[in-house]
Design an enzyme around this catalytic site. Structure first.
Site, mmCIF file in Angstrom:
data_model
loop_
_atom_site.group_PDB
_atom_site.id
_atom_site.type_symbol
_atom_site.label_atom_id
_atom_site.label_comp_id
_atom_site.label_asym_id
_atom_site.label_seq_id
_atom_site.Cartn_x
_atom_site.Cartn_y
_atom_site.Cartn_z
ATOM 1 N N CYS A 115 43.959 42.464 47.625
ATOM 2 C CA CYS A 115 44.383 42.828 46.282
ATOM 3 C C CYS A 115 43.185 43.171 45.387
ATOM 4 O O CYS A 115 42.497 44.144 45.621
ATOM 5 C CB CYS A 115 45.249 41.705 45.709
ATOM 6 S SG CYS A 115 46.226 42.165 44.264
ATOM 7 N N HIS A 116 42.900 42.349 44.375
ATOM 8 C CA HIS A 116 41.742 42.561 43.506
ATOM 9 C C HIS A 116 40.490 41.859 44.031
ATOM 10 O O HIS A 116 39.416 41.990 43.456
ATOM 11 C CB HIS A 116 42.037 42.066 42.083
ATOM 12 C CG HIS A 116 42.999 42.936 41.330
ATOM 13 N ND1 HIS A 116 44.356 42.893 41.547
ATOM 14 C CD2 HIS A 116 42.797 43.867 40.370
ATOM 15 C CE1 HIS A 116 44.962 43.755 40.751
ATOM 16 N NE2 HIS A 116 44.038 44.367 40.018
#
Length: 188
Positions: A115-116
């Site tokens: 994800c991030h």
């Protein structure tokens, strides 16, 4: 598919408050079930709290602080996402140096980021010419750091495992365990 056995392998999960809950808890569970010893590593002792949906989620106990660990103590690193968690970590020089340590020398230890989470990889300057994926909103940051970004469920590049979002966790967990079982890879 048979689960790889990674008994005896030590894995650090680097996180702080605001981690995407499923992106820490599910990989941790997969790693433990495959036999790994897992430490949640953070900036301070105590508990860190996850983010779930639009609210704060569950907490987890920090096993070790960055002051207490070195990359040499671990066989692999896992970086969960969430908006808050990687943003707080990428401005912490000690966290960035810890991440860099897994890419040091002529052999790279397995590293997973979802994800991030790859924001930390960009900040650590370890994605140049590497094939990666991430949450779509940070693809420009990764491209600006020299990565070859692609939109895929899971991408593996010489021990570096990246995924886009919680929906990709099954594939991410499988590949992360597989890469840890394989061990270190020749540096890019």
């Amino acid at each position: 598919m048979t689960v790889k056995n990674i008994t005896g392998k030590k894995v650090a999960i680097l996180a702080t408050d605001g981690f995407e809950q499923s992106e820490l808890f599910e990989p941790r569970k997969a790693l433990l079930e495959a036999g790994a010893e897992v430490d949640v590593v953070s900036l301070e002792q105590g508990d860190i709290t996850g983010w779930q949906g639009k609210n704060w989620g569950d907490s987890i106990k920090v096993d070790k602080t960055l002051d207490e660990v070195k990359p040499e103590q671990y066989h692999a690193l896992m970086l969960p996402g969430g908006l808050i968690n990687p943003d707080l970590l990428r401005v912490n020089e000690q966290a960035v140096q810890f991440v860099k340590g897994f890419f040091a020398g002529d052999k790279q230890k397995p590293v997973g980021a979802i994800c991030h989470g790859p924001w930390l990889l960009a900040e650590a300057d370890v994605v140049k010419d590497r094939k990666v994926t991430s949450y779509a909103s940070i693809q420009t940051d990764l491209k600006n750091a020299g990565a070859n970004w692609t939109d895929a469920e899971v991408v593996v590049d010489k021990g570096l495992v990246t995924s886009r979002k919680p929906d990709d966790l099954n594939a991410f967990n499988r590949k992360l365990v597989e890469e840890i079982a394989e061990g270190q890879h020749k540096a890019a």
